[in-house]
Write an enzyme that holds these catalytic residues in place. Structure first.
Site, PDB file in Angstrom:
ATOM      1  CD  GLN A 100      -7.022  -0.106   7.760  1.00 50.88           C
ATOM      2  OE1 GLN A 100      -7.863  -0.932   8.109  1.00 50.88           O
ATOM      3  NE2 GLN A 100      -5.741  -0.240   8.055  1.00 50.88           N
ATOM      4  CB  THR A 127      11.258 -10.022 -12.951  1.00 54.81           C
ATOM      5  OG1 THR A 127      12.294  -9.798 -13.917  1.00 54.81           O
ATOM      6  CG2 THR A 127      10.553 -11.337 -13.247  1.00 54.81           C
ATOM      7  CB  CYS A 163       2.729   5.603  18.771  1.00 52.21           C
ATOM      8  SG  CYS A 163       2.385   7.262  18.238  1.00 52.21           S
ATOM      9  N   GLY A 215       0.822  -1.209   0.000  1.00 53.01           N
ATOM     10  CA  GLY A 215       0.000   0.000   0.000  1.00 53.01           C
ATOM     11  C   GLY A 215       0.854   1.257   0.000  1.00 53.01           C
ATOM     12  CB  THR A 216       4.006   2.066   1.773  1.00 48.11           C
ATOM     13  OG1 THR A 216       3.457   1.778   3.066  1.00 48.11           O
ATOM     14  CG2 THR A 216       4.982   3.219   1.872  1.00 48.11           C
TER      15      THR A 216
HETATM   16  C1  PLP Z   1      -1.629  -0.329   6.131  1.00 51.98           C
HETATM   17  C2  PLP Z   1      -1.940   0.945   5.438  1.00 51.98           C
HETATM   18  C3  PLP Z   1      -1.098   1.461   4.440  1.00 51.98           C
HETATM   19  C4  PLP Z   1       0.206   0.835   4.085  1.00 51.98           C
HETATM   20  O1  PLP Z   1       0.083  -0.417   3.490  1.00 51.98           O
HETATM   21  P1  PLP Z   1       1.347  -1.402   3.468  1.00 51.98           P
HETATM   22  O2  PLP Z   1       0.947  -2.493   2.536  1.00 51.98           O
HETATM   23  O3  PLP Z   1       1.538  -1.881   4.865  1.00 51.98           O
HETATM   24  O4  PLP Z   1       2.498  -0.607   2.960  1.00 51.98           O
HETATM   25  C5  PLP Z   1      -1.497   2.609   3.788  1.00 51.98           C
HETATM   26  N1  PLP Z   1      -2.642   3.223   4.090  1.00 51.98           N
HETATM   27  C6  PLP Z   1      -3.470   2.768   5.041  1.00 51.98           C
HETATM   28  C7  PLP Z   1      -4.746   3.485   5.316  1.00 51.98           C
HETATM   29  C8  PLP Z   1      -3.147   1.620   5.751  1.00 51.98           C
HETATM   30  O5  PLP Z   1      -3.965   1.181   6.705  1.00 51.98           O
END
Ligand code: PLP
Length: 389
Positions: free
Chosen positions: A184, A242, A330, A73-74
Site C-alpha cells: 500500500q 521463464t 469481506c 504482492g501475495t
Molecule cells: C493488495 C495487497 C496485498 C496483495 O497484493 P496482490 O498483488 O493483490 O497479491 C498484500 N498486502 C497488502 C497490504 C495489500 O494491500
C-alpha cells in the site's frame, strides 16, 4: 446513459497508466524472446528484464540483484515469510514468528499456515487503537529463536503507516530478518530500503498504476531464503520459471512514474483526503475515523458509523455512482467482522459499518465534493429505514 461510477477504491487496485501499457506492448509481440536464450531474441528480452530490474533498484536504492520479480504482492509476502522462516529453522532451529495483528492475509494466513503445518509459533505484536506497532513492543518480544518479523509499512484497511525504520533498527541489531509489506505504501511513501532498514520488502504493481500479476520482492544481500519453488535459476533461484518480460517492464515503468510525481501527488491527495475526513466527521453524526489521524496513507480515509450496515452503505453508494469499499476482504453477505478493526478495539456491529474511501490520480475536488454531498444524506436515509430481515 449511466455516468461512469467514480472510483474511490485505489487501495483495492489502480488502473494501468496508459504510458505503462504502451511500454509493455512490444514485449507481447515483436520482442517475445526468452531471456535465457543465447540468440538475439533472447538478448533483447534479457536486456529489457535487466533494465526493468535496474529501474526498480534505482527507486529502492539497492542493487539490481536484490530485486526479485514475483507474480504479485501475495507471492512476495509468501516467498519472504516462508523463505525466511524455513531457512531460520534449518540454519539455527528458530521457530518463533513475530507479526502484527493488522497484517494483510498474505502475511497473516501464511504465518498461520507455518504454525499449523510446520510447528512454528506465531506471536502477535500489540498495536494501539490506531493499529500502530511501537518499537519497544518489538524489542521486548524478540527472542534468540525468532525466525522472522513481519510488520506492514501501511495498512490497507485503515491506512495507518508504521514507523518502519524505528522497528527495523531494533530487529536488525539482533540479526533477525525483518520483512515489511509495502504494497500500500509504494505510490506515496519513501521506498529507500536503506533508510527503511528492512531486509525484505514486498510490492505489487497493480497498486501503483501498473499491471496485475506482477510483484517485487526486495531481498537484501546476505538474507538467505529457502526457495518455495524449484526449477531453473531465474530470479536468483527464488522464483524459477521463464520470466514475464512485459509485466516486469510495466511494473518497473509504473514504479518510476509513481516516484517521479510522488511528492506533488501526495500533497494533492492529502488535501483531498483531509477534506473528506473533516467533512465526514462534522456532517455525519456517529462517525469515527479508523486508523491514525496523521500517520496515514495520503490517499486513505476510513470510517465506522454507528447504526449503519456497511454492506448496505456500499450498495447504496454504488447505486449513486460511487465505488467504495468496506476496507476488508469481506464480500457482501459475509457476516465476519474485520480482524483488523477488532485488533483496534472496534467490535460487534460497529466493526460491520466500515467505509474505506481511497482516492487516486483520477480523483479531483469536484468528485470529492459530489461524494461529500451525497454521503451524509445516504447514511441518514439508511438509518431511517427499519432493519430489513
Ligand atoms: C493488495 C495487497 C496485498 C496483495 O497484493 P496482490 O498483488 O493483490 O497479491 C498484500 N498486502 C497488502 C497490504 C495489500 O494491500
Amino acid at each position: 446513459m449511466v455516468r461512469k461510477p467514480m472510483y474511490f477504491d485505489h487501495s483495492a487496485t489502480t488502473p494501468v497508466d496508459p504510458e505503462v501499457l504502451e511500454k509493455m506492448i512490444p514485449y507481447f509481440s515483436a520482442d517475445f524472446g526468452n531471456p535465457s536464450s543465447v540468440h538475439r531474441y533472447g538478448q533483447r528480452a534479457e536486456a529489457a528484464l535487466s533494465h526493468a530490474r535496474a529501474e526498480i533498484a534505482e527507486v529502492l536504492g539497492c542493487q539490481p540483484q536484490e530485486i526479485v520479480f514475483t507474480a504479485n504482492g501475495t507471492e512476495s509476502d509468501n516467498i519472504a515469510l516462508r523463505g525466511a522462516a524455513l531457512y531460520a529453522r534449518q540454519a539455527r532451529g528458530a521457530t518463533h514468528i513475530l507479526i502484527s495483528p493488522t497484517e494483510h492475509e498474505a502475511v497473516h494466513k501464511t504465518a498461520h499456515d507455518l504454525q499449523s503445518t510446520l510447528g512454528f509459533e506465531i506471536e502477535m505484536l500489540p498495536v494501539d487503537r490506531y493499529g500502530s506497532v511501537a518499537p519497544e513492543d518489538v524489542q521486548s518480544r524478540l527472542r534468540d529463536t525468532t525466525a522472522v518479523v513481519s510488520v506492514m509499512y501501511a495498512n490497507n484497511e485503515v491506512g495507518t503507516v508504521n514507523p518502519i525504520p524505528d522497528l527495523a533498527s531494533i530487529i536488525r541489531e539482533r540479526g533477525i530478518p525483518f520483512h515489511a509489506d509495502a504494497v500500500q505504501a509504494a505510490t506515496y511513501l519513501d521506498l529507500d530500503v536503506n533508510r527503511l532498514s528492512v531486509d525484505l520488502l514486498a510490492l505489487s504493481a497493480h497498486k501503483f498504476y501498473g499491471p496485475k500479476g506482477v510483484g517485487v520482492l526486495y531481498v537484501r544481500g546476505g538474507t538467505p531464503l529457502h526457495p518455495l519453488l524449484t526449477g531453473g535459476n531465474q530470479e536468483f533461484g527464488l522464483r524459477p520459471g521463464t520470466e514475464n518480460i512485459p509485466l516486469a517492464v510495466g511494473c518497473a515503468h509504473a514504479l518510476s512514474l509513481a516516484r517521479a510525481d510522488r511528492q506533488t501527488e501526495s500533497a494533492r491527495v492529502t488535501a483531498l483526503r483531509d477534506r473528506i475526513i473533516e467533512t465526514v466527521l462534522t456532517r455525519v453524526p456517529g462517525s469515527t475515523l479508523t486508523g491514525h489521524p496523521n500517520e496515514r496513507l495520503p490517499n486513505h480515509a476510513s470510517f465506522v458509523f454507528e447504526a449503519v450496515d456497511g454492506n448496505q452503505l456500499l450498495a447504496a453508494l454504488d447505486l449513486e455512482g460511487f465505488a467504495c469499499s468496506s476496507g476488508s476482504a469481506c464480500k457482501t453477505g459475509d457476516p465476519e467482522p474485520s480482524r483488523v478493526l477488532e485488533a483496534l478495539g472496534i467490535h460487534g456491529s460497529l466493526a460491520m459499518s466500515s467505509l474505506r474511501v481511497t482516492i487516486g490520480r483520477g480523483t479531483d475536488t469536484c468528485h470529492v465534493d459530489m461524494f461529500l454531498d451525497r454521503l451524509p444524506k445516504l447514511i441518514a436515509r439508511l438509518r431511517s429505514v427499519p432493519e430489513a430481515v
